[in-house]
Design an enzyme around this catalytic site. Structure first.
Site, PDB file in Angstrom:
ATOM      1  N   CYS A  23     -28.373   4.231 -21.703  1.00 33.71           N
ATOM      2  CA  CYS A  23     -27.487   5.155 -20.997  1.00 33.71           C
ATOM      3  C   CYS A  23     -26.661   5.938 -22.003  1.00 33.71           C
ATOM      4  O   CYS A  23     -27.017   6.022 -23.173  1.00 33.71           O
ATOM      5  CB  CYS A  23     -26.594   4.365 -20.044  1.00 33.71           C
ATOM      6  SG  CYS A  23     -25.622   3.133 -20.917  1.00 33.71           S
TER       7      CYS A  23
ATOM      8  N   GLU B 112     -25.927   0.128 -25.243  1.00 37.67           N
ATOM      9  CA  GLU B 112     -26.118   0.977 -24.063  1.00 37.67           C
ATOM     10  C   GLU B 112     -27.348   0.491 -23.314  1.00 37.67           C
ATOM     11  O   GLU B 112     -28.455   0.945 -23.555  1.00 37.67           O
ATOM     12  CB  GLU B 112     -26.270   2.462 -24.445  1.00 37.67           C
ATOM     13  CG  GLU B 112     -24.965   3.172 -24.751  1.00 37.67           C
ATOM     14  CD  GLU B 112     -24.598   3.126 -26.227  1.00 37.67           C
ATOM     15  OE1 GLU B 112     -25.341   2.461 -26.983  1.00 37.67           O
ATOM     16  OE2 GLU B 112     -23.587   3.720 -26.630  1.00 37.67           O
ATOM     17  N   SER B 113     -27.144  -0.508 -22.474  1.00 29.01           N
ATOM     18  CA  SER B 113     -28.153  -1.045 -21.548  1.00 29.01           C
ATOM     19  C   SER B 113     -29.072  -2.094 -22.159  1.00 29.01           C
ATOM     20  O   SER B 113     -28.583  -2.964 -22.883  1.00 29.01           O
ATOM     21  CB  SER B 113     -28.881   0.082 -20.827  1.00 29.01           C
ATOM     22  OG  SER B 113     -27.937   0.905 -20.159  1.00 29.01           O
TER      23      SER B 113
ATOM     24  N   SER C  34     -22.473  -5.497 -19.203  1.00 26.67           N
ATOM     25  CA  SER C  34     -23.935  -5.480 -19.211  1.00 26.67           C
ATOM     26  C   SER C  34     -24.438  -6.903 -19.075  1.00 26.67           C
ATOM     27  O   SER C  34     -23.831  -7.832 -19.614  1.00 26.67           O
ATOM     28  CB  SER C  34     -24.471  -4.897 -20.522  1.00 26.67           C
ATOM     29  OG  SER C  34     -24.366  -3.489 -20.519  1.00 26.67           O
TER      30      SER C  34
ATOM     31  N   HIS D  72     -25.706  -2.991 -15.355  1.00 24.65           N
ATOM     32  CA  HIS D  72     -24.861  -2.272 -16.320  1.00 24.65           C
ATOM     33  C   HIS D  72     -23.764  -1.541 -15.553  1.00 24.65           C
ATOM     34  O   HIS D  72     -24.050  -0.836 -14.591  1.00 24.65           O
ATOM     35  CB  HIS D  72     -25.706  -1.308 -17.140  1.00 24.65           C
ATOM     36  CG  HIS D  72     -26.792  -2.020 -17.881  1.00 24.65           C
ATOM     37  ND1 HIS D  72     -26.546  -2.754 -19.010  1.00 24.65           N
ATOM     38  CD2 HIS D  72     -28.097  -2.176 -17.602  1.00 24.65           C
ATOM     39  CE1 HIS D  72     -27.669  -3.304 -19.430  1.00 24.65           C
ATOM     40  NE2 HIS D  72     -28.633  -2.978 -18.589  1.00 24.65           N
TER      41      HIS D  72
HETATM   42  C1  LIG Z   1     -21.657  -1.453 -20.807  1.00 29.15           C
HETATM   43  S1  LIG Z   1     -22.285   0.063 -20.997  1.00 29.15           S
HETATM   44  C2  LIG Z   1     -23.132   0.072 -19.469  1.00 29.15           C
HETATM   45  C3  LIG Z   1     -23.969   1.212 -19.321  1.00 29.15           C
HETATM   46  C4  LIG Z   1     -24.652   1.366 -18.022  1.00 29.15           C
HETATM   47  N1  LIG Z   1     -25.801   2.115 -18.053  1.00 29.15           N
HETATM   48  C5  LIG Z   1     -23.721   1.831 -16.996  1.00 29.15           C
HETATM   49  O1  LIG Z   1     -23.541   2.714 -16.690  1.00 29.15           O
HETATM   50  O2  LIG Z   1     -22.930   1.402 -16.408  1.00 29.15           O
HETATM   51  C6  LIG Z   1     -21.091   1.246 -20.687  1.00 29.15           C
HETATM   52  C7  LIG Z   1     -19.687   0.807 -20.432  1.00 29.15           C
HETATM   53  O3  LIG Z   1     -19.217   0.074 -21.540  1.00 29.15           O
HETATM   54  C8  LIG Z   1     -18.117   0.747 -22.152  1.00 29.15           C
HETATM   55  N2  LIG Z   1     -18.206   0.511 -23.594  1.00 29.15           N
HETATM   56  C9  LIG Z   1     -17.258  -0.078 -24.350  1.00 29.15           C
HETATM   57  N3  LIG Z   1     -17.670  -0.170 -25.606  1.00 29.15           N
HETATM   58  C10 LIG Z   1     -18.892   0.364 -25.673  1.00 29.15           C
HETATM   59  C11 LIG Z   1     -19.823   0.562 -26.701  1.00 29.15           C
HETATM   60  N4  LIG Z   1     -19.580   0.192 -27.937  1.00 29.15           N
HETATM   61  N5  LIG Z   1     -20.974   1.173 -26.418  1.00 29.15           N
HETATM   62  C12 LIG Z   1     -21.250   1.551 -25.148  1.00 29.15           C
HETATM   63  N6  LIG Z   1     -20.416   1.371 -24.145  1.00 29.15           N
HETATM   64  C13 LIG Z   1     -19.244   0.787 -24.373  1.00 29.15           C
HETATM   65  C14 LIG Z   1     -18.232   2.195 -21.699  1.00 29.15           C
HETATM   66  O4  LIG Z   1     -16.989   2.855 -21.729  1.00 29.15           O
HETATM   67  C15 LIG Z   1     -18.733   1.982 -20.291  1.00 29.15           C
HETATM   68  O5  LIG Z   1     -17.722   1.612 -19.415  1.00 29.15           O
END
Ligand SMILES: C[S@@+](CC[C@H](N)C(=O)[O-])C[C@H]1O[C@@H](n2cnc3c(N)ncnc32)[C@H](O)[C@@H]1O
Length: 472
Positions: free
Chosen positions: A87, A72-73, A246, A259
């Site tokens: 995030c 997450e970020s 990301s 992100h």
């Molecule tokens: C890559 S992170 C990016 C966060 C950033 N702060 C944002 O909003 O856009 C969030 C995105 O990745 C996806 N995602 C897929 N697998 C994930 C994981 N294991 N942990 C967090 N996000 C994940 C989420 O559904 C979301 O679309």
């Protein structure tokens, strides 16, 4: 006997894109190793990330900093500066006490400045404490750890309460607004942060692994125009399964971090360009290029500079113009008690830039989504607290770009009225198919224009955005 069958309640698919960000500057002592915070071991970083409820995915390093892509970020570690941005429902502040402990006991470093910032959450009710309870609770928590610095810390909320996102800032500095104090680097630290909601569906489709056009994270970074935002940056990019993106890009002591949450209904993207000199790029030009990539329904930009009064950073702290196709909803400038400054702008589609859908030539020349100017209520964040089914089977007909017509109303209603999993799956397939067709159509159009659209952003920092340089 207790029923041990799996819960029939579907997991809530909402993802909170809006990030929390903490930046802590430390003062070294005679016992501090030359690497400073960079001497923290990987095991220590992992411990800190697990306290914040995220994990390290990958990393890049150069002479100035270490950059980590997180689940997450992102995390950025300089010798005396720590920047953690997370995030989702992460608990970023939980890592602070342990970080202070590790810095103090292991590295002989004490905090001298803390700045915490975040935009409004899209789904505040989903957040754990203290974030769910409001910014004042976060600020109170920070005061318990940084209240001994300067005036004990100041907290601000910038922006319009009713239109767009607000920007929350807590800052505490051991030197307060001391005009005689210069940052250790001898130059102010500049930050440029953009938050976007309601991304154009065609633009968002690029960040799905099951998109037929998907090849690799590196190709996504290039084809979307992201690579061109900071040319020459060493990029660490990642496309999540099934979607999400990301990236960190590092160049000298500066970084770009992006992100993306592409899921329809709660799509969100953030772009931060930090640590570069004030004249490295023009914020208004950068914002226009970013808006052209994502074509969001609404966006906000924050410019901040520490020690501005001493280092002459004020000029940088304002935007010369809104991005093409958008109008300013709110503009707020805040002089910080610690001597820096934050400027915060929110933008929505500019009605003056285009007439109702169909005759919107002005907007379509800037954005391949002719419906942009006909978006749902100008700049109002479309908060969907009741979103509770598969993202791909649910949608909001108040779209900000006309590609959204690829998901038909029937499909959305079928899922929403509980017509069952099969209907939802069919809707999801139709949606994905629609996306694929739409992607092909836009790519074909790009080809006809000599591919100019997809390479439009690949120019030097600071170069203006060509009108119509929408990137798909
Ligand atoms: C890559 S992170 C990016 C966060 C950033 N702060 C944002 O909003 O856009 C969030 C995105 O990745 C996806 N995602 C897929 N697998 C994930 C994981 N294991 N942990 C967090 N996000 C994940 C989420 O559904 C979301 O679309």
């Amino acid at each position: 006997m207790a029923d041990r069958r799996p819960s029939m309640v579907l997991p809530n698919p909402i993802f909170e894109g809006s990030e929390k960000r903490v930046e802590i500057d430390f003062a070294p002592s005679a016992s501090t190793p030359a690497a400073g915070l960079r001497a923290l071991s990987r095991a220590q970083l992992d411990e800190l990330m697990s306290l914040a409820a995220c994990t390290i995915v990958s990393s890049r390093t150069n002479d100035h900093l270490d950059a980590y892509v997180l689940s997450e970020s992102s995390l950025f570690v300089y010798p005396t500066k720590w920047v953690l941005k997370t995030c989702g429902t992460t608990k970023l502040l939980n890592a602070v006490p342990r970080l202070l402990e590790l810095a103090s006991q292991g590295l002989g470093m004490a905090p001298r400045r803390c700045k915490y910032s975040r935009a409004s959450f899209l789904f505040p009710e989903q957040q754990p404490a203290p974030y769910r309870e409001g910014f004042d609770q976060e600020a109170r928590f920070l005061r318990t750890h940084f209240g001994h610095l300067g005036n004990g810390g100041s907290a601000y909320v910038l922006g319009d309460m009713f239109n767009g996102l607000q920007w929350h800032v807590y800052v505490a500095d051991a030197h307060g607004a001391d005009a005689a104090y210069a940052p250790p680097s001898g130059r102010p630290f500049h930050k440029f942060e953009v938050c976007m909601t309601d991304l154009c569906r065609v633009a968002a489709a690029a960040f799905y692994r099951d998109n037929p056009a998907f090849v690799s994270a590196a190709r996504t970074t290039t084809d979307t125009g992201i690579r061109g935002l900071v040319p020459g940056a060493d990029i660490d990019d990642y496309v999540f399964e099934p979607c999400g993106y990301s990236m960190n890009g590092i160049l000298g002591g500066g970084f770009i971090t992006i992100h993306i949450t592409p899921e329809d209904g709660f799509s969100y993207a953030s772009v931060e360009v930090t640590g570069f000199d004030a004249d490295a790029f023009c914020p208004a030009d950068m914002l226009a290029r970013i808006a052209a990539i994502f074509r969001p329904g609404s966006l906000s930009a924050s410019l901040s500079v520490d020690a501005a009064s001493r280092c002459g950073g004020y000029a940088w702290g304002s935007l010369a113009a809104p991005p093409p196709g958008y109008g300013v909803q709110s503009a707020t400038a805040q002089e910080l008690a610690t001597g820096g400054r934050v400027s915060y702008y929110t933008f929505g589609p500019d009605p003056a830039a285009g007439a109702p859908a169909g005759v919107d030539d002005a907007a379509s020349s800037r954005c391949s989504s002719p419906g942009l100017a006909a978006a749902a209520p100008r700049g109002v964040l479309r908060h969907m607290p009741s979103f509770s089914s598969a993202p791909s089977s649910s949608f909001d007909s108040g779209s900000s770009c006309d590609d959204r017509s690829i998901a038909s109303g029937d499909e959305g209603e079928g899922a929403a009225t509980g017509a069952g999993k099969a209907a939802a799956a069919a809707a999801a397939r139709a949606w994905a198919k629609g996306l694929a067709l739409s992607m092909k159509r836009v790519r074909f159009e790009d080809d006809e224009s000599g591919g100019a659209a997809s390479s439009g952003a690949a120019s030097d920092l600071g170069s203006p955005v060509a009108a119509g340089a929408a990137v798909v």
